[in-house]
Design an enzyme around this catalytic site. Structure first.
Site, PDB file in Angstrom:
ATOM      1  N   GLY A  19       0.840  -1.216   0.000  1.00 49.39           N
ATOM      2  CA  GLY A  19       0.000   0.000   0.000  1.00 49.39           C
ATOM      3  C   GLY A  19       0.862   1.248   0.000  1.00 49.39           C
ATOM      4  N   GLY A  20       1.934   1.223  -0.810  1.00 49.50           N
ATOM      5  CA  GLY A  20       2.909   2.322  -0.765  1.00 49.50           C
ATOM      6  C   GLY A  20       2.669   3.442  -1.758  1.00 49.50           C
ATOM      7  N   ASP A  70      -2.405  -7.420  -5.173  1.00 55.38           N
ATOM      8  CA  ASP A  70      -3.499  -7.401  -4.196  1.00 55.38           C
ATOM      9  C   ASP A  70      -3.061  -8.210  -2.976  1.00 55.38           C
ATOM     10  OD1 ASP A  70      -5.785  -7.709  -2.691  1.00 55.38           O
ATOM     11  OD2 ASP A  70      -7.073  -8.236  -4.391  1.00 55.38           O
ATOM     12  N   VAL A  71      -2.934  -7.543  -1.815  1.00 57.88           N
ATOM     13  CA  VAL A  71      -2.417  -8.253  -0.636  1.00 57.88           C
ATOM     14  C   VAL A  71      -3.340  -9.386  -0.178  1.00 57.88           C
ATOM     15  CG1 VAL A  71      -0.984  -6.353   0.248  1.00 57.88           C
ATOM     16  CG2 VAL A  71      -3.383  -6.558   1.002  1.00 57.88           C
ATOM     17  N   SER A 149      -4.640   0.227  14.039  1.00 59.91           N
ATOM     18  CA  SER A 149      -5.418   1.460  14.180  1.00 59.91           C
ATOM     19  C   SER A 149      -5.896   1.554  15.617  1.00 59.91           C
ATOM     20  CB  SER A 149      -6.634   1.408  13.248  1.00 59.91           C
ATOM     21  OG  SER A 149      -7.619   2.337  13.655  1.00 59.91           O
ATOM     22  N   TYR A 162     -13.597  -3.484  10.502  1.00 57.26           N
ATOM     23  CA  TYR A 162     -12.267  -2.847  10.502  1.00 57.26           C
ATOM     24  C   TYR A 162     -11.559  -3.068  11.846  1.00 57.26           C
ATOM     25  CZ  TYR A 162      -8.866   0.977   9.855  1.00 57.26           C
ATOM     26  OH  TYR A 162      -7.724   1.737   9.740  1.00 57.26           O
ATOM     27  N   ALA A 163     -12.285  -2.838  12.956  1.00 56.17           N
ATOM     28  CA  ALA A 163     -11.685  -2.999  14.283  1.00 56.17           C
ATOM     29  C   ALA A 163     -11.258  -4.447  14.519  1.00 56.17           C
ATOM     30  CB  ALA A 163     -12.655  -2.539  15.366  1.00 56.17           C
ATOM     31  N   LYS A 166      -8.064  -4.986  12.651  1.00 56.64           N
ATOM     32  CA  LYS A 166      -6.918  -4.262  13.215  1.00 56.64           C
ATOM     33  C   LYS A 166      -6.521  -4.824  14.587  1.00 56.64           C
ATOM     34  CE  LYS A 166      -6.142  -1.466   9.809  1.00 56.64           C
ATOM     35  NZ  LYS A 166      -4.881  -1.552   9.071  1.00 56.64           N
ATOM     36  N   ILE A 195      -5.714  10.269  10.741  1.00 56.53           N
ATOM     37  CA  ILE A 195      -4.610  10.765   9.908  1.00 56.53           C
ATOM     38  C   ILE A 195      -5.196  11.281   8.587  1.00 56.53           C
ATOM     39  CG2 ILE A 195      -2.394  10.160   8.834  1.00 56.53           C
ATOM     40  CD1 ILE A 195      -2.432   9.815  11.936  1.00 56.53           C
TER      41      ILE A 195
HETATM   42  P1  NDP Z   1      -5.181   5.137   1.764  1.00 57.93           P
HETATM   43  O1  NDP Z   1      -6.574   4.760   1.394  1.00 57.93           O
HETATM   44  O2  NDP Z   1      -4.761   6.562   1.647  1.00 57.93           O
HETATM   45  O3  NDP Z   1      -4.134   4.255   0.879  1.00 57.93           O
HETATM   46  C1  NDP Z   1      -4.306   2.880   0.848  1.00 57.93           C
HETATM   47  C2  NDP Z   1      -3.149   2.238   0.116  1.00 57.93           C
HETATM   48  O4  NDP Z   1      -3.291   0.812   0.245  1.00 57.93           O
HETATM   49  C3  NDP Z   1      -3.114   2.520  -1.386  1.00 57.93           C
HETATM   50  O5  NDP Z   1      -1.788   2.475  -1.830  1.00 57.93           O
HETATM   51  C4  NDP Z   1      -3.903   1.339  -1.950  1.00 57.93           C
HETATM   52  O6  NDP Z   1      -3.635   1.041  -3.325  1.00 57.93           O
HETATM   53  C5  NDP Z   1      -3.400   0.238  -1.057  1.00 57.93           C
HETATM   54  N1  NDP Z   1      -4.291  -0.916  -1.002  1.00 57.93           N
HETATM   55  C6  NDP Z   1      -5.588  -0.957  -0.603  1.00 57.93           C
HETATM   56  N2  NDP Z   1      -6.071  -2.208  -0.735  1.00 57.93           N
HETATM   57  C7  NDP Z   1      -5.037  -2.954  -1.204  1.00 57.93           C
HETATM   58  C8  NDP Z   1      -4.890  -4.314  -1.552  1.00 57.93           C
HETATM   59  N3  NDP Z   1      -5.910  -5.193  -1.459  1.00 57.93           N
HETATM   60  N4  NDP Z   1      -3.695  -4.745  -2.021  1.00 57.93           N
HETATM   61  C9  NDP Z   1      -2.649  -3.886  -2.146  1.00 57.93           C
HETATM   62  N5  NDP Z   1      -2.724  -2.588  -1.838  1.00 57.93           N
HETATM   63  C10 NDP Z   1      -3.899  -2.129  -1.374  1.00 57.93           C
HETATM   64  O7  NDP Z   1      -4.973   4.570   3.229  1.00 57.93           O
HETATM   65  P2  NDP Z   1      -4.151   5.210   4.464  1.00 57.93           P
HETATM   66  O8  NDP Z   1      -2.807   5.575   4.012  1.00 57.93           O
HETATM   67  O9  NDP Z   1      -4.997   6.193   5.155  1.00 57.93           O
HETATM   68  O10 NDP Z   1      -4.043   3.947   5.418  1.00 57.93           O
HETATM   69  C11 NDP Z   1      -2.869   3.133   5.448  1.00 57.93           C
HETATM   70  C12 NDP Z   1      -2.988   2.145   6.588  1.00 57.93           C
HETATM   71  O11 NDP Z   1      -3.090   2.851   7.820  1.00 57.93           O
HETATM   72  C13 NDP Z   1      -4.219   1.249   6.484  1.00 57.93           C
HETATM   73  O12 NDP Z   1      -3.897  -0.044   6.923  1.00 57.93           O
HETATM   74  C14 NDP Z   1      -5.195   1.902   7.433  1.00 57.93           C
HETATM   75  O13 NDP Z   1      -6.119   0.992   7.951  1.00 57.93           O
HETATM   76  C15 NDP Z   1      -4.251   2.428   8.512  1.00 57.93           C
HETATM   77  N6  NDP Z   1      -4.803   3.521   9.274  1.00 57.93           N
HETATM   78  C16 NDP Z   1      -5.157   4.718   8.674  1.00 57.93           C
HETATM   79  C17 NDP Z   1      -5.699   5.741   9.430  1.00 57.93           C
HETATM   80  C18 NDP Z   1      -6.106   7.051   8.843  1.00 57.93           C
HETATM   81  O14 NDP Z   1      -6.696   7.864   9.594  1.00 57.93           O
HETATM   82  N7  NDP Z   1      -5.840   7.334   7.586  1.00 57.93           N
HETATM   83  C19 NDP Z   1      -5.923   5.571  10.872  1.00 57.93           C
HETATM   84  C20 NDP Z   1      -5.516   4.313  11.386  1.00 57.93           C
HETATM   85  C21 NDP Z   1      -4.975   3.328  10.614  1.00 57.93           C
HETATM   86  P3  NDP Z   1      -4.757   1.404  -4.488  1.00 57.93           P
HETATM   87  O15 NDP Z   1      -4.752   2.898  -4.617  1.00 57.93           O
HETATM   88  O16 NDP Z   1      -4.291   0.702  -5.731  1.00 57.93           O
HETATM   89  O17 NDP Z   1      -6.077   0.887  -3.970  1.00 57.93           O
END
Ligand code: NDP
Length: 254
Positions: A19-20, A70-71, A149, A162-163, A166, A195
């Site tokens: 998810g980078g 896809d993870v 989270s 989700y909870a 996590k 965030i």
């Molecule tokens: P974003 O929605 O901004 O980004 C998500 C990223 O994960 C994207 O790169 C996306 O790729 C990728 N992704 C989603 N599903 C898959 C999948 N099945 N396989 C591979 N890649 C995937 O999320 P955030 O950065 O906000 O969140 C990152 C992490 O932090 C998550 O685990 C989230 O639960 C956790 N988190 C976030 C919080 C927040 O407030 N933002 C709070 C607490 C925890 P693509 O664009 O291709 O879908």
């Protein structure tokens, strides 16, 4: 160590981030590039920001490898980790940031919303860690940071799926930490609060105000603030820290 390397020129460390492409994962990729790592990252479908990440890698004199994987798909993640190791030469750090939300009260939550969140967040974490642990054991050590989270710590109405995913990541990581410590591998969890990313952009004004009211620091955190903590836990500076959950939440948990 390859034939050309001497003890004076240690191998460049390699970090892989799921998810980078966006949000917290993207900030983690940028942090690692700035800290001198070569970096592999995956996204589900959208190679968002790939050019910018390439440009940044070039600026820092680093190598970056991005790919769709896809993870939730065990084979896809395993192939991605193998491709990243082939391209970058080793694997020192894994960060699992890929995650989704499908919020709904339980009474109306569909089976699809339950399964997709558990498959991506929890099974996705298993898939990535499973594929990373053996190469780390063979290499003689490594560090894993999994994204949970505060919802997984305290629970949150309309986020039972989700909870659960996590909270599962916390139990999973604490167990893994105990299991792999003897191989020189550390595993920790970062549990962010609110965030500012695409994931929270869609919140309604009322929900946002309610969430902000619970945060002693009175604001949402930034992805870069989470990335700083991830980078610390991943690094040797956290060499005696394993099995821990670090909340980055503006004080919600105090
Ligand atoms: P974003 O929605 O901004 O980004 C998500 C990223 O994960 C994207 O790169 C996306 O790729 C990728 N992704 C989603 N599903 C898959 C999948 N099945 N396989 C591979 N890649 C995937 O999320 P955030 O950065 O906000 O969140 C990152 C992490 O932090 C998550 O685990 C989230 O639960 C956790 N988190 C976030 C919080 C927040 O407030 N933002 C709070 C607490 C925890 P693509 O664009 O291709 O879908």
């Amino acid at each position: 160590m390859t034939a050309e390397e001497t003890p004076e020129t240690p191998a460049t460390p390699v970090a892989v981030v799921t998810g980078g492409s966006r949000g917290i994962g993207r900030a983690v990729v940028e942090r690692f590039l700035a800290d001198g790592y070569d970096v592999g990252y995956c996204y589900r479908t959208r190679p968002e920001g790939a050019e910018e990440i390439e440009r940044l890698a070039e600026e820092h004199g680093r190598v970056v490898f991005g790919a769709a994987a896809d993870v939730a798909d065990e084979q896809a993640v395993t192939e991605f980790l193998t491709a990243a190791r082939t391209r970058l030469g080793r694997l020192d750090v894994l960060v699992t940031s890929a995650g989704i939300v499908r919020d709904s009260p339980l009474a109306t939550m569909s089976g699809d919303d339950w399964r997709s969140v558990l498959d991506t967040n929890l099974t996705g974490t298993y898939n990535a860690c499973r594929a990373a642990v053996f190469p780390m054991i063979k290499q003689g050590g490594g560090s894993i940071v999994n994204l949970s989270s505060v919802s997984g710590v305290y629970g949150n109405a309309t986020q039972s799926n989700y909870a659960a995913s996590k909270a599962g990541i916390i139990g999973f990581t604490k167990s893994l930490a105990k299991e792999v410590a003897r191989f020189g591998i550390r595993a920790n969890v970062v549990a962010p609060g609110l965030i500012a990313t695409d994931m929270t952009d869609g919140m309604g004004d009322k929900a946002r105000a309610k969430a902000l009211a619970k945060i002693p620091l009175g604001r949402a955190g930034s992805a870069a603030e989470v990335a700083d903590a991830v980078a610390f836990l991943a690094s040797g500076r956290a060499g005696y820290i394993t099995g821990q959950v670090l909340q980055i939440d503006g004080g919600i948990g105090n």
